[in-house]
Design a protein around this motif. Structure first.
Motif, PDB file in Angstrom:
ATOM      1  N   ALA A  24       0.854  -1.192   0.000  1.00 52.11           N
ATOM      2  CA  ALA A  24       0.000   0.000   0.000  1.00 52.11           C
ATOM      3  C   ALA A  24       0.886   1.237   0.000  1.00 52.11           C
ATOM      4  O   ALA A  24       1.935   1.265   0.653  1.00 52.11           O
ATOM      5  N   GLU A  25       0.480   2.260  -0.734  1.00 54.18           N
ATOM      6  CA  GLU A  25       1.307   3.458  -0.852  1.00 54.18           C
ATOM      7  C   GLU A  25       1.359   4.257   0.448  1.00 54.18           C
ATOM      8  O   GLU A  25       2.379   4.865   0.775  1.00 54.18           O
ATOM      9  N   HIS A  26       0.271   4.233   1.186  1.00 51.51           N
ATOM     10  CA  HIS A  26       0.232   5.056   2.391  1.00 51.51           C
ATOM     11  C   HIS A  26      -0.608   4.360   3.467  1.00 51.51           C
ATOM     12  O   HIS A  26      -1.767   4.016   3.226  1.00 51.51           O
ATOM     13  N   VAL A  27      -0.007   4.133   4.622  1.00 55.89           N
ATOM     14  CA  VAL A  27      -0.703   3.474   5.737  1.00 55.89           C
ATOM     15  C   VAL A  27      -0.384   4.231   7.032  1.00 55.89           C
ATOM     16  O   VAL A  27       0.757   4.620   7.266  1.00 55.89           O
ATOM     17  N   LYS A  28      -1.409   4.419   7.848  1.00 56.67           N
ATOM     18  CA  LYS A  28      -1.215   5.022   9.165  1.00 56.67           C
ATOM     19  C   LYS A  28      -1.571   4.001  10.243  1.00 56.67           C
ATOM     20  O   LYS A  28      -2.632   3.378  10.190  1.00 56.67           O
ATOM     21  N   VAL A  29      -0.674   3.848  11.207  1.00 61.07           N
ATOM     22  CA  VAL A  29      -0.871   2.897  12.308  1.00 61.07           C
ATOM     23  C   VAL A  29      -0.650   3.609  13.634  1.00 61.07           C
ATOM     24  O   VAL A  29       0.293   4.397  13.776  1.00 61.07           O
ATOM     25  N   LYS A  30      -1.527   3.339  14.591  1.00 64.53           N
ATOM     26  CA  LYS A  30      -1.340   3.838  15.952  1.00 64.53           C
ATOM     27  C   LYS A  30      -0.834   2.689  16.822  1.00 64.53           C
ATOM     28  O   LYS A  30      -1.467   1.637  16.885  1.00 64.53           O
ATOM     29  N   VAL A  31       0.296   2.911  17.466  1.00 62.53           N
ATOM     30  CA  VAL A  31       0.850   1.923  18.391  1.00 62.53           C
ATOM     31  C   VAL A  31       0.663   2.441  19.805  1.00 62.53           C
ATOM     32  O   VAL A  31       1.129   3.536  20.143  1.00 62.53           O
TER      33      VAL A  31
END
Length: 579
Positions: A24-31
């Motif tokens: 995927a070109e752009h992914v946001k993840v909260k850890v």
């Protein structure tokens, strides 16, 4: 049929490789990360019988809201030390062991993705942590806790989490200092590798086998101080691992109960985040990770935005509270059970300055239980009070904070003398005049606090002695006689009662002070209790019924005039005016 099978395998491999190749070109993840929760599952202090401002009930409320947001990709991690510190977990550890552990109930409900084992999670023993590992619905990690029989990790070394095609690996490490504090039978069958060495080994395996896009170090070990850089196997090595081991993008650390956001540089000159959410769910680590695919390098460019969320500002989840209220009520009933009566109130405040009823109570119980000649004990709380009147189970957690075993060991008189010299070295300053500081106290705009560890302020019972504030280390303690009137003999071997932390070398009283090697410590052990000391304290008090503890003043600090003035002055500095 055979040709069809070959075509099928080829087609499957092609499809899988095509899928793995797509990013995927752009992914946001909260850890999110918790650490050193120490049983703070409910916003209530069962020992003090009062509400608190931090717990996993509030953490869950916040994380659950984030999960419900459109397009949210959330990872929830715990960094260990959840099995000690509160009656809620003590009850599951030792009293009600036939059902699923409360930590498994809570953490499975919260949908943790992975956790790391802490030293206080090892402390309850194999029966507890082996059972709990099976009950958790997420991997419990510790790559450097190695099984003796085959050299493989006792716990799972790492876990793989995928978010929209982004492969995230979580590597777990535990502080290797456990053998300094806990008896071998508690961690039998394993040993603990140095963190840097283990991280280097497992990062090589992870990179070759998993080819990760992002690596999180989940390290139950503190950030570390300057002295940790010169030690061969430091207790707190999280920053050192981040600096010396390539491939780790961020580290959630703990164990030292600090709140920190630190950026360091690894061997490849890349920035690595080290974040620590303190303890008892006071803070929740939150790291926003933005992944942008770089077509030229065929790698993700990663931007990390860390922050520490103050849990006191969050509302507890009603769903969480309703679900676990019956378990809470059951433990609340347990800690409210009467076990005896105290004629007088006792406090650990006085134990910072000299002989005290609080420590004498523990000393006398240890002497009785171990049938010992001499006992060593220390204040385990800075400001614990047990009021006169009815004593309940909850009060035992004030009387004795940790799940230590009771050891009986052999020590010579000379070794006992060396032990005490070492103890008072970092307890009292050498003074030249009455106005000099006595305790090691640091004062800032936030107030005054002890700068040395009060739980290492070990005094003795069973002998009469004086501590001379004017004398240097090595000459301060004069042992006058045994408290029963017999002569004290430095060449004689004595039966000594002390807790397992101290008996395993914790605080270095027996090694640096008494001059014993780690190997010699094991040969000196006469006996160890099978249950924690708090359990035996409870049974002892129940048997006695009414406790009238008096301070027998078997040791004193001289010059007495200097000590009296300094104690009054510094008591007010630390605690305010006496009631």
């Amino acid at each position: 049929m055979k040709r069809f099978y070959i075509y099928f395998l080829f087609f499957t491999a092609f499809v899988l490789s095509s899928c793995n190749g797509h990013k995927a070109e752009h992914v946001k993840v909260k850890v999110f990360g918790t650490s050193d929760v120490h049983g703070a599952l409910f916003p209530y202090d069962l020992v003090g019988d009062k509400e608190t401002t931090s717990s996993l009930a509030q953490v869950y409320s916040y994380v659950d809201q984030e999960r419900k947001k459109e397009g949210a990709e959330v990872i929830l991690l715990d960094n260990g030390d959840i099995l000690q510190g509160d009656p809620l977990v003590y009850y599951s550890n030792f009293e009600k062991t036939e059902t699923k552990h409360i930590c498994a109930e809570v953490m499975n409900f919260m949908q943790y993705d992975a956790g790391t084992v802490g030293n206080h999670d090892i402390e309850p023993g194999h029966e507890v942590y082996d059972k709990l590992e099976k009950e958790f619905q997420f991997p419990w990690l510790a790559a450097n806790a190695v099984r003796n029989s085959d050299g493989k990790p006792y716990f799972q070394p790492y876990s793989v989490i995928e978010k929209k095609g982004v492969k995230i690996v979580v590597l777990g490490l535990i502080t290797p200092a456990i053998p300094k504090w806990l008896p071998e039978k508690i961690w039998s069958g394993m040993h603990f590798e140095p963190m840097i060495e283990s991280a280097q080994k497992w990062m090589k395996i992870i990179q070759e086998k998993e080819n990760p896009d992002f690596v999180i170090g989940l390290f139950h070990s503190g950030a570390g101080e300057e002295h940790d850089r010169t030690e061969a196997n430091p207790e707190n090595a999280s920053v050192l691992v981040a600096e010396k081991v390539s491939g780790i993008d961020m580290v959630i650390c703990g164990h030292d109960h600090q709140e920190n956001i630190i950026w360091v540089e690894n061997p490849d000159k890349e920035k690595v985040l080290v974040i620590n959410p303190q303890s008892r769910a006071h803070f929740l680590a939150e790291v926003d990770v933005d992944f942008s695919w770089n077509q030229e390098t065929k790698k993700y460019h990663k931007t990390l935005n860390p922050k520490l969320i103050e849990v006191r500002d969050l509302q507890a989840s009603k769903e969480y509270i309703d679900r676990f209220q019956p378990l809470f009520d059951e433990v609340s009933k347990y800690v409210s059970r009467p076990v005896g009566t105290f004629k007088h109130s006792i406090s650990t405040k006085d134990a910072m300055f000299g002989d005290s009823p609080f420590i004498d109570l523990v000393q006398n119980i240890q002497l009785d239980l171990a049938d010992a000649d001499i006992s060593f004990a220390s204040p385990l709380s800075f400001n614990a009070i047990i009021d006169s009147g009815e004593l309940q189970v909850r009060d035992l957690f004030n009387l004795y904070r940790f799940e230590n075993l009771l050891y009986t060991i052999n020590l010579t008189g000379k070794e006992i003398h060396g032990f005490l010299e070492f103890s008072y070295k970092d307890w009292f300053h050498q003074m030249e005049k009455a106005s000099d500081p006595m305790l090691f106290i640091e004062t800032t705009e936030k107030g005054s606090k002890l700068s040395t560890m009060f739980f290492n302020y070990s005094s003795a019972e069973g002998i009469d002695y004086v501590v001379d504030l004017r004398k240097p280390y090595g000459e301060r303690v004069s042992i006058l006689k045994m408290s029963n009137g017999e002569a004290f003999d430095e060449a004689k071997m004595y039966r000594v009662a002390l807790n397992s932390y101290r008996g395993n070398g914790g605080g270095n009283h027996l090694t640096e002070g008494a001059g014993l090697t780690k190997e010699e410590l094991t040969t000196r052990l006469i006996n160890s209790t099978t249950k924690d000391l708090r359990y035996y304290l409870m049974k002892w008090i129940e048997e006695k019924g009414t406790i009238d503890i008096q301070c027998n003043q078997n040791w004193k600090v001289i010059p007495e005039e200097w000590h009296t003035k300094a104690a009054k002055r510094e008591y007010e500095l630390l605690y305010g005016l006496k009631d």
